[in-house]
Design a protein around this motif. Structure first.
Motif, PDB file in Angstrom:
ATOM      1  N   HIS A   1     -11.390  11.155  -7.301  1.00  0.00           N
ATOM      2  CA  HIS A   1     -12.183  12.374  -7.145  1.00  0.00           C
ATOM      3  C   HIS A   1     -11.654  13.298  -6.057  1.00  0.00           C
ATOM      4  O   HIS A   1     -12.372  14.182  -5.585  1.00  0.00           O
ATOM      5  CB  HIS A   1     -13.657  12.021  -6.931  1.00  0.00           C
ATOM      6  N   GLY A   2     -10.405  13.077  -5.626  1.00  0.00           N
ATOM      7  CA  GLY A   2      -9.750  14.096  -4.803  1.00  0.00           C
ATOM      8  C   GLY A   2      -9.476  13.766  -3.349  1.00  0.00           C
ATOM      9  O   GLY A   2      -8.919  14.611  -2.635  1.00  0.00           O
ATOM     10  N   ALA A   3      -9.834  12.562  -2.888  1.00  0.00           N
ATOM     11  CA  ALA A   3      -9.480  12.211  -1.500  1.00  0.00           C
ATOM     12  C   ALA A   3      -7.962  12.086  -1.387  1.00  0.00           C
ATOM     13  O   ALA A   3      -7.295  11.713  -2.360  1.00  0.00           O
ATOM     14  CB  ALA A   3     -10.138  10.894  -1.104  1.00  0.00           C
ATOM     15  N   CYS A   4      -7.426  12.399  -0.224  1.00  0.00           N
ATOM     16  CA  CYS A   4      -5.968  12.239  -0.077  1.00  0.00           C
ATOM     17  C   CYS A   4      -5.640  10.878   0.518  1.00  0.00           C
ATOM     18  O   CYS A   4      -4.465  10.574   0.742  1.00  0.00           O
ATOM     19  CB  CYS A   4      -5.350  13.394   0.704  1.00  0.00           C
ATOM     20  N   GLY A   5      -6.661  10.056   0.723  1.00  0.00           N
ATOM     21  CA  GLY A   5      -6.385   8.710   1.201  1.00  0.00           C
ATOM     22  C   GLY A   5      -7.615   8.050   1.763  1.00  0.00           C
ATOM     23  O   GLY A   5      -8.742   8.555   1.616  1.00  0.00           O
ATOM     24  N   VAL A   6      -7.370   6.912   2.391  1.00  0.00           N
ATOM     25  CA  VAL A   6      -8.456   6.161   3.024  1.00  0.00           C
ATOM     26  C   VAL A   6      -8.100   5.927   4.483  1.00  0.00           C
ATOM     27  O   VAL A   6      -6.926   5.891   4.861  1.00  0.00           O
ATOM     28  CB  VAL A   6      -8.680   4.786   2.334  1.00  0.00           C
ATOM     29  N   ASP A   7      -9.137   5.807   5.289  1.00  0.00           N
ATOM     30  CA  ASP A   7      -8.967   5.364   6.681  1.00  0.00           C
ATOM     31  C   ASP A   7      -9.924   4.187   6.807  1.00  0.00           C
ATOM     32  O   ASP A   7     -11.067   4.334   7.206  1.00  0.00           O
ATOM     33  CB  ASP A   7      -9.334   6.492   7.642  1.00  0.00           C
ATOM     34  N   MET A   8      -9.450   3.029   6.416  1.00  0.00           N
ATOM     35  CA  MET A   8     -10.325   1.881   6.194  1.00  0.00           C
ATOM     36  C   MET A   8     -10.129   0.848   7.292  1.00  0.00           C
ATOM     37  O   MET A   8      -9.008   0.608   7.726  1.00  0.00           O
ATOM     38  CB  MET A   8      -9.974   1.270   4.835  1.00  0.00           C
ATOM     39  N   GLY A   9     -11.219   0.258   7.721  1.00  0.00           N
ATOM     40  CA  GLY A   9     -11.151  -0.749   8.765  1.00  0.00           C
ATOM     41  C   GLY A   9     -11.743  -2.069   8.333  1.00  0.00           C
ATOM     42  O   GLY A   9     -11.040  -2.972   7.866  1.00  0.00           O
ATOM     43  N   ARG A  10     -13.095  -2.187   8.434  1.00  0.00           N
ATOM     44  CA  ARG A  10     -13.752  -3.483   8.239  1.00  0.00           C
ATOM     45  C   ARG A  10     -13.490  -4.103   6.873  1.00  0.00           C
ATOM     46  O   ARG A  10     -13.390  -5.324   6.763  1.00  0.00           O
ATOM     47  CB  ARG A  10     -15.264  -3.327   8.486  1.00  0.00           C
ATOM     48  N   ASN A  11     -13.360  -3.281   5.841  1.00  0.00           N
ATOM     49  CA  ASN A  11     -13.117  -3.868   4.523  1.00  0.00           C
ATOM     50  C   ASN A  11     -11.701  -4.394   4.373  1.00  0.00           C
ATOM     51  O   ASN A  11     -11.382  -5.057   3.386  1.00  0.00           O
ATOM     52  CB  ASN A  11     -13.465  -2.873   3.409  1.00  0.00           C
ATOM     53  N   ILE A  12     -10.872  -4.132   5.368  1.00  0.00           N
ATOM     54  CA  ILE A  12      -9.543  -4.753   5.396  1.00  0.00           C
ATOM     55  C   ILE A  12      -9.542  -5.916   6.395  1.00  0.00           C
ATOM     56  O   ILE A  12      -9.325  -7.063   6.026  1.00  0.00           O
ATOM     57  CB  ILE A  12      -8.460  -3.704   5.731  1.00  0.00           C
TER      58      ILE A  12
END
Ligand code: R5P
Length: 259
Positions: free
Chosen positions: A214-225
């Motif tokens: 839906h158009g995000a250019c990426g993720v900035d993910m922490g806890r789920n990693i």
């Protein structure tokens, strides 16, 4: 946009795919020793080869990332509040741009608290940081922090992201929500999404997939990693979605490979 700023931004948002997998390990700045991040150096080391950038504070950068590491840094420069304090929205700037330059960072980041008692201060702090970032060619990531009473819906997040972009943020971190396209379409700068609290791996991969679709250019993910039972498998799975157009099933298979 000037060359230095664009150069730094292109280290984070990869030019070949136009996407990014940022690893967020900045939680301790208000949460203290978050589960999975008690010893940041041990958490970060195996994930480094798979992250396009690290989002963290200068304290964790200096103590827990080897200076020879080839990893773009997105430096959190806001804080001053804690989970046991009175008001999380009452943040200030904790790190000077001079120190950020000394640390050779690729971007600086702060939270904005739209709709909170400290809305104005945090938005003016963003404006000041953008002015300073522009001066030295350092892009600014605005994080749309959401208070407990705020709905994480497209109307509210669209408002936050648009305000951040209007003030001059070069990219914005927000949450995925229903009708996310409307948030993306009304924000003239790239959006990355936070992962949020730990959820089952397949659901977290679905979240990443939906955000990219839906158009995000990426993720900035922490806890789920880093709270996963297979952090390396999880970041590789997220990479497959973000950079390689993998389906959720394909990515879930990547996560399970290393278990
Ligand atoms: C929150 O303000 C912090 O910046 C975290 O880095 C952010 O919430 C992303 O981490 P998570 O995916 O764990 O939500």
């Amino acid at each position: 946009m000037d060359w230095g700023l664009q150069n730094r931004l292109s280290r984070i948002i990869k030019p070949d795919t136009g996407k990014t997998v940022m690893l967020a390990v900045d939680h301790g700045y208000f949460l203290g020793p978050t589960s999975g991040l008690e010893k940041p150096a041990e958490t970060i080391k195996p994930l480094l080869p798979y992250a396009d950038s690290l989002m963290l504070t200068r304290g964790v950068l200096r103590t827990s990332v080897p200076p020879e590491a080839d990893i773009p840094i997105v430096l959190r420069v806001s804080g001053g509040t804690s989970i046991v304090g009175k008001d999380l929205s009452n943040e200030g700037i904790t790190t000077s741009v001079k120190d950020a330059i000394r640390l050779n960072v690729s971007a600086i980041t702060l939270s904005i608290f739209v709709g909170s008692d400290h809305e104005k201060e945090t938005l003016l702090a963003l404006a000041d940081l953008v002015d300073k970032g522009q001066k030295y060619g350092i892009p600014v990531l605005a994080v749309t922090a959401v208070g407990r009473d705020m709905a994480r819906d497209a109307k509210y997040l669209g408002l936050c992201c648009r305000i951040a972009a209007e003030i001059g943020a070069h990219f914005v971190k927000t949450y995925y929500c229903d009708d996310f396209e409307s948030v993306v379409n009304s924000c003239p700068v790239p959006l990355v999404i936070a992962g949020g609290k730990k959820i089952p791996e397949r659901e977290a991969l679905q979240l990443a997939y939906d955000a990219i679709a839906h158009g995000a250019c990426g993720v900035d993910m922490g806890r789920n990693i880093f709270q996963s039972d297979n952090p390396v498998g999880m970041i590789r799975a997220v990479r497959a979605i973000v950079h390689e157009k993998a389906t959720v099933e394909q990515a879930f298979a990547v996560y399970r490979e290393g278990k």
